[in-house]
Motif scaffolding. Structure first.
Motif, mmCIF file in Angstrom:
data_model
loop_
_atom_site.group_PDB
_atom_site.id
_atom_site.type_symbol
_atom_site.label_atom_id
_atom_site.label_comp_id
_atom_site.label_asym_id
_atom_site.label_seq_id
_atom_site.Cartn_x
_atom_site.Cartn_y
_atom_site.Cartn_z
ATOM 1 N N PHE A 136 0.844 -1.199 0.000
ATOM 2 C CA PHE A 136 0.000 0.000 0.000
ATOM 3 C C PHE A 136 0.878 1.248 0.000
ATOM 4 N N ASP A 137 1.912 1.263 0.847
ATOM 5 C CA ASP A 137 2.799 2.426 0.907
ATOM 6 C C ASP A 137 3.387 2.736 -0.469
ATOM 7 N N ALA A 138 3.803 1.700 -1.191
ATOM 8 C CA ALA A 138 4.363 1.904 -2.532
ATOM 9 C C ALA A 138 3.301 2.484 -3.467
ATOM 10 N N LEU A 139 2.091 1.943 -3.398
ATOM 11 C CA LEU A 139 0.996 2.432 -4.230
ATOM 12 C C LEU A 139 0.660 3.878 -3.883
ATOM 13 N N PHE A 140 0.464 4.156 -2.604
ATOM 14 C CA PHE A 140 0.082 5.505 -2.181
ATOM 15 C C PHE A 140 1.156 6.523 -2.553
ATOM 16 N N ASP A 141 2.408 6.195 -2.247
ATOM 17 C CA ASP A 141 3.487 7.148 -2.525
ATOM 18 C C ASP A 141 3.603 7.438 -4.023
ATOM 19 N N LEU A 186 -4.402 11.405 4.912
ATOM 20 C CA LEU A 186 -5.058 10.419 4.059
ATOM 21 C C LEU A 186 -4.294 9.100 4.062
ATOM 22 N N LYS A 187 -2.973 9.180 4.024
ATOM 23 C CA LYS A 187 -2.168 7.956 4.054
ATOM 24 C C LYS A 187 -2.355 7.238 5.393
ATOM 25 N N ASN A 188 -2.331 7.990 6.486
ATOM 26 C CA ASN A 188 -2.521 7.374 7.810
ATOM 27 C C ASN A 188 -3.905 6.745 7.925
ATOM 28 N N CYS A 189 -4.938 7.430 7.457
ATOM 29 C CA CYS A 189 -6.302 6.877 7.486
ATOM 30 C C CYS A 189 -6.389 5.613 6.634
ATOM 31 N N SER A 190 -5.713 5.626 5.499
ATOM 32 C CA SER A 190 -5.732 4.467 4.613
ATOM 33 C C SER A 190 -5.035 3.270 5.247
ATOM 34 N N ARG A 191 -3.928 3.526 5.925
ATOM 35 C CA ARG A 191 -3.222 2.435 6.628
ATOM 36 C C ARG A 191 -4.109 1.884 7.746
ATOM 37 N N GLU A 192 -4.825 2.771 8.442
ATOM 38 C CA GLU A 192 -5.766 2.314 9.474
ATOM 39 C C GLU A 192 -6.872 1.473 8.852
ATOM 40 N N MET A 193 -7.340 1.880 7.666
ATOM 41 C CA MET A 193 -8.377 1.133 6.966
ATOM 42 C C MET A 193 -7.917 -0.307 6.726
ATOM 43 N N ILE A 248 -15.035 4.443 7.557
ATOM 44 C CA ILE A 248 -13.792 4.794 6.882
ATOM 45 C C ILE A 248 -14.039 5.832 5.793
ATOM 46 N N SER A 249 -15.122 5.699 5.049
ATOM 47 C CA SER A 249 -15.443 6.705 4.023
ATOM 48 C C SER A 249 -15.615 8.077 4.655
ATOM 49 N N ASP A 250 -16.303 8.135 5.784
ATOM 50 C CA ASP A 250 -16.472 9.404 6.493
ATOM 51 C C ASP A 250 -15.125 9.935 6.996
ATOM 52 N N LEU A 251 -14.298 9.027 7.463
ATOM 53 C CA LEU A 251 -12.984 9.412 7.971
ATOM 54 C C LEU A 251 -12.129 10.010 6.845
#
Length: 179
Positions: free
Chosen positions: A33-38, A95-102, A82-85
């Motif tokens: 995910f980190d590679a994708l997000f970055d 956004l990256k932190n929320c996505s990692r939490e997701m 998660i969508s609301d978050l």
């Protein structure tokens, strides 16, 4: 540095990430995910709104993958939460932190041994405990991780999980040893 994305690059990153979600491989999923997000965050094609929309779409895809392995109502509520978050995120870092939490939330929800309660703090404490069974765990360390006092955590565990902290930890370690 700005990256120009090709369809092939996106496809490779997405497939790799989705495979790790399907395999329920937590560490690999976060790394991919980190590679994708970055890559997306540094692309000229993705401003903050586009990135947020992409993450909301990814939430739906991960929900679809995980929904068969967890309680459908819990999974649906998690998807909505998660969508609301995501909408409350104001920076790419948020956004990256929320996505990692997701990712963490979904993979934890898919863990059939997870004790689910109606209290989010207790659920967070249980997730923390499960991830750290290989380390010394104290009531204090768990309470610090979920940002509440030891006595309050103890009362929440008794009320919502029907276990005292030592009973819950012992049961988790027995289950962990069996697996």
């Amino acid at each position: 540095s700005i990256i120009i994305l090709t369809g092939e690059t996106m496809k490779t990153l997405e497939i790799s990430f989705i495979q790790s979600i399907q395999e329920k491989n937590f560490e690999d999923a976060l790394k991919k995910f980190d590679a994708l997000f970055d890559t997306l965050a540094n692309s000229q094609d993705f401003d903050e709104r586009s990135l947020k929309n992409y993450m909301i779409s990814l939430n739906g895809i991960i929900y679809y993958i995980c929904r068969g392995d967890c309680d459908k109502d819990s999974c649906f509520r998690l998807r909505k939460k998660i969508s609301d978050l995501f909408e409350s995120c104001s920076t790419k870092k948020d956004l990256k932190n929320c996505s990692r939490e997701m990712i963490t939330y979904y993979l934890d929800a898919c863990n059939e041994d997870l004790i689910e309660t109606s209290n989010a703090t207790v659920n967070s404490a249980i997730v923390y405990m499960k991830k750290n069974l290989h380390k010394p765990i104290t009531l204090g360390s768990v309470a610090d991780n979920v940002h509440i006092s030891k006595s309050y955590l103890s009362s929440l565990l008794a009320k919502h999980a029907n276990y005292s902290f030592p009973e819950l930890l012992t049961q988790m370690r027995i289950d962990y040893a069996k697996s």
